[in-house]
Design an enzyme around this catalytic site. Structure first.
Site, PDB file in Angstrom:
ATOM      1  CB  CYS A  78      -0.908   0.018   1.223  1.00 29.17           C
ATOM      2  SG  CYS A  78      -2.274  -1.122   1.108  1.00 29.17           S
ATOM      3  CG  HIS A  79       1.307   3.630  -3.391  1.00 27.06           C
ATOM      4  ND1 HIS A  79       0.657   2.586  -4.006  1.00 27.06           N
ATOM      5  CD2 HIS A  79       2.403   3.895  -4.136  1.00 27.06           C
ATOM      6  CE1 HIS A  79       1.333   2.236  -5.087  1.00 27.06           C
ATOM      7  NE2 HIS A  79       2.395   3.010  -5.193  1.00 27.06           N
ATOM      8  CG  MET A 114      -5.794  -2.317   0.230  1.00 25.90           C
ATOM      9  SD  MET A 114      -6.746  -3.846   0.386  1.00 25.90           S
ATOM     10  CE  MET A 114      -6.049  -4.530   1.863  1.00 25.90           C
ATOM     11  CD  GLU A 115      -5.339   3.155   2.020  1.00 29.41           C
ATOM     12  OE1 GLU A 115      -4.108   3.202   1.824  1.00 29.41           O
ATOM     13  OE2 GLU A 115      -6.129   2.671   1.177  1.00 29.41           O
ATOM     14  CG  ASP A 129      -8.885  -4.499  23.827  1.00 28.74           C
ATOM     15  OD1 ASP A 129      -8.425  -5.471  24.475  1.00 28.74           O
ATOM     16  OD2 ASP A 129      -8.588  -3.314  24.087  1.00 28.74           O
TER      17      ASP A 129
END
Length: 158
Positions: A78-79, A114-115, A129
């Site tokens: 990824c850039h 992807m982000e 969590d």
């Protein structure tokens, strides 16, 4: 050798050269569905659950935004991107389930799928969590790209 953009003619991994691409407005929206169960959702008040670790949804939203900004550090090809905007939203669907959405926008030479996918993943993991002391029955059920605009082609899932 391959139709995959991240593999060169010798079969080695490579980062795609985006220097010849046009700068365009690009967006991506990802969605995650998560089962929390009544045991957890019944403790929410006004769409928020407060635990010893703090407000669950607010913390997850911040975690999702941070994850978007760190995607290129987590996923090798990824850039690094100058992100214009990130919007993470969490909605209670019913007495057991939630949906998490992450919309990312840029003006750039590569997409932000992807982000957006990383943002929803980390938001869900943060919720897990923060709620695991009440139940380990939570399930991150589905993570998918919902929509993408800009670049070579647009995409919208059913």
């Amino acid at each position: 050798m391959s139709n995959f953009t991240h593999i060169d003619k010798n079969g080695n991994p490579k980062m795609v050269d985006v220097s010849v691409k046009k700068t365009t407005k690009r967006t991506a929206i990802a969605k995650a569905s998560m089962f929390l169960g009544e045991e957890i959702i019944s403790n929410f008040s006004e769409n928020e659950l407060y635990t010893k670790k703090g407000p669950v949804f607010q913390t997850a939203i911040i975690a999702g935004i941070q994850a978007v900004k760190k995607t290129s550090s987590l996923i090798p090809m990824c850039h690094p991107l100058l992100i214009n905007g990130v919007n993470v939203q969490i909605e209670v669907v019913d007495s057991e389930n939630i949906n998490v959405f992450c919309k990312v926008t840029i003006e750039g030479k590569t997409g932000v799928e992807m982000e957006a996918l990383t943002g929803v993943n980390i938001a869900c993991l943060t919720i897990y969590d923060m709620c695991k002391s009440r139940s380990q029955k939570m399930i991150i059920k589905e993570i998918k790209l919902v929509e993408k605009t800009g670049g070579k082609s647009d995409f919208k899932s059913n």
